[in-house]
Design a protein around this motif. Structure first.
Motif, PDB file in Angstrom:
ATOM      1  N   ARG A 117       0.835  -1.197   0.000  1.00 11.86           N
ATOM      2  CA  ARG A 117       0.000   0.000   0.000  1.00 11.86           C
ATOM      3  C   ARG A 117       0.876   1.255   0.000  1.00 11.86           C
ATOM      4  N   LEU A 118       0.246   2.352  -0.371  1.00 11.78           N
ATOM      5  CA  LEU A 118       0.856   3.668  -0.199  1.00 11.78           C
ATOM      6  C   LEU A 118      -0.224   4.713  -0.274  1.00 11.78           C
ATOM      7  N   GLU A 119       0.114   5.895   0.208  1.00 11.18           N
ATOM      8  CA  GLU A 119      -0.755   7.060   0.114  1.00 11.18           C
ATOM      9  C   GLU A 119      -0.090   8.020  -0.859  1.00 11.18           C
ATOM     10  N   ALA A 120      -0.656   8.129  -2.052  1.00 12.57           N
ATOM     11  CA  ALA A 120      -0.067   8.979  -3.092  1.00 12.57           C
ATOM     12  C   ALA A 120      -0.630  10.382  -3.011  1.00 12.57           C
ATOM     13  N   THR A 121       0.242  11.361  -3.155  1.00 18.91           N
ATOM     14  CA  THR A 121      -0.241  12.717  -3.337  1.00 18.91           C
ATOM     15  C   THR A 121      -0.885  12.794  -4.714  1.00 18.91           C
ATOM     16  N   ILE A 122      -1.733  13.782  -4.898  1.00 16.85           N
ATOM     17  CA  ILE A 122      -2.429  13.931  -6.178  1.00 16.85           C
ATOM     18  C   ILE A 122      -1.420  14.045  -7.319  1.00 16.85           C
ATOM     19  N   ALA A 124       1.517  12.785  -7.556  1.00 16.49           N
ATOM     20  CA  ALA A 124       2.330  11.585  -7.768  1.00 16.49           C
ATOM     21  C   ALA A 124       1.521  10.361  -8.190  1.00 16.49           C
ATOM     22  N   ALA A 125       0.206  10.457  -8.188  1.00 19.94           N
ATOM     23  CA  ALA A 125      -0.636   9.282  -8.459  1.00 19.94           C
ATOM     24  C   ALA A 125      -0.347   8.661  -9.829  1.00 19.94           C
ATOM     25  N   ASP A 126      -0.164   9.462 -10.862  1.00 20.51           N
ATOM     26  CA  ASP A 126       0.114   8.894 -12.191  1.00 20.51           C
ATOM     27  C   ASP A 126       1.443   8.146 -12.213  1.00 20.51           C
ATOM     28  N   PHE A 127       2.443   8.638 -11.501  1.00 24.75           N
ATOM     29  CA  PHE A 127       3.726   7.939 -11.388  1.00 24.75           C
ATOM     30  C   PHE A 127       3.491   6.532 -10.832  1.00 24.75           C
ATOM     31  N   TYR A 128       2.737   6.431  -9.758  1.00 26.28           N
ATOM     32  CA  TYR A 128       2.493   5.121  -9.148  1.00 26.28           C
ATOM     33  C   TYR A 128       1.649   4.229 -10.054  1.00 26.28           C
ATOM     34  N   ARG A 129       0.683   4.800 -10.755  1.00 28.90           N
ATOM     35  CA  ARG A 129      -0.110   4.003 -11.714  1.00 28.90           C
ATOM     36  C   ARG A 129       0.793   3.395 -12.782  1.00 28.90           C
ATOM     37  N   ARG A 130       1.731   4.182 -13.279  1.00 30.66           N
ATOM     38  CA  ARG A 130       2.657   3.673 -14.309  1.00 30.66           C
ATOM     39  C   ARG A 130       3.503   2.516 -13.787  1.00 30.66           C
TER      40      ARG A 130
END
Length: 182
Positions: A117-122, A124-130
């Motif tokens: 799990r992680l809590e993504a900032t708005i 950074a969310a696309d970075f984590y999706r990739r």
């Protein structure tokens, strides 16, 4: 990227609290603008201090990235969660975040069989999706120490199919001074 000197990774050590505090603040101030209000950014650090980061470092799970002996990014994780990943704005976009995320995921999987799990900032969310994470909800930052509420996206990365139980996984670590790859 700001420099052509190589990036090295090492476990964070006592005395890195100020550097990781500074990386966090500079990353937020430089990369979250446009996604959060000026008041949210101004209050982001809440009651965090370099001593707060020294406490995290003492837990032994934080890894820093250095260029020419200066900390330019870091990742922190615990079983089941990547808790912090910050990169200086001038270092963003060159693959450093990807390399640190891999280290964070490896650390989070030690002793943990389920999703990471992680809590993504708005921002950074696309970075984590990739990198394979999927959104599982929204909320407000839970690792905070005061300041205005910060909207985040709860994300998960599924456990690898057929992965051996956590107890049987080897836990590699980044040796001090190891050169970056990838």
């Amino acid at each position: 990227m700001t420099d052509t000197a190589p990036i090295t990774f090492r476990p964070a050590r006592a005395g890195d609290g100020q550097a990781t505090f500074d990386v966090t603040w500079r990353s937020v101030a430089g990369l979250a603008t446009g996604h959060y209000s000026p008041d949210q950014i101004a209050g982001w650090m809440g009651r965090r201090t370099p001593e707060f980061y020294e406490g995290l470092i003492a837990e032994g799970r934080m890894v820093v990235a250095e260029r020419d002996g200066t900390v330019v990014a870091f990742v922190d994780a615990e079983p089941g969660e990547v808790t912090r990943l910050f990169v200086l704005p001038g270092e963003a976009g060159g693959g450093l975040g990807r390399r640190l995320l891999a280290i964070g995921i490896e650390t989070a999987r030690r002793g943990h069989d389920g999703p990471v799990r992680l809590e993504a900032t708005i921002n950074a969310a696309d970075f984590y999706r990739r990198h394979g994470f999927r959104e599982v909800g929204r909320g407000h930052f839970s690792h905070g120490l005061g300041g205005d509420p910060i909207e985040i996206i709860h994300m998960e990365l599924a456990a690898p199919a057929g992965a051996p139980p956590a107890a049987g996984r080897g836990g590699g670590s980044v040796p001090p001074g190891a050169p970056a790859s990838g």
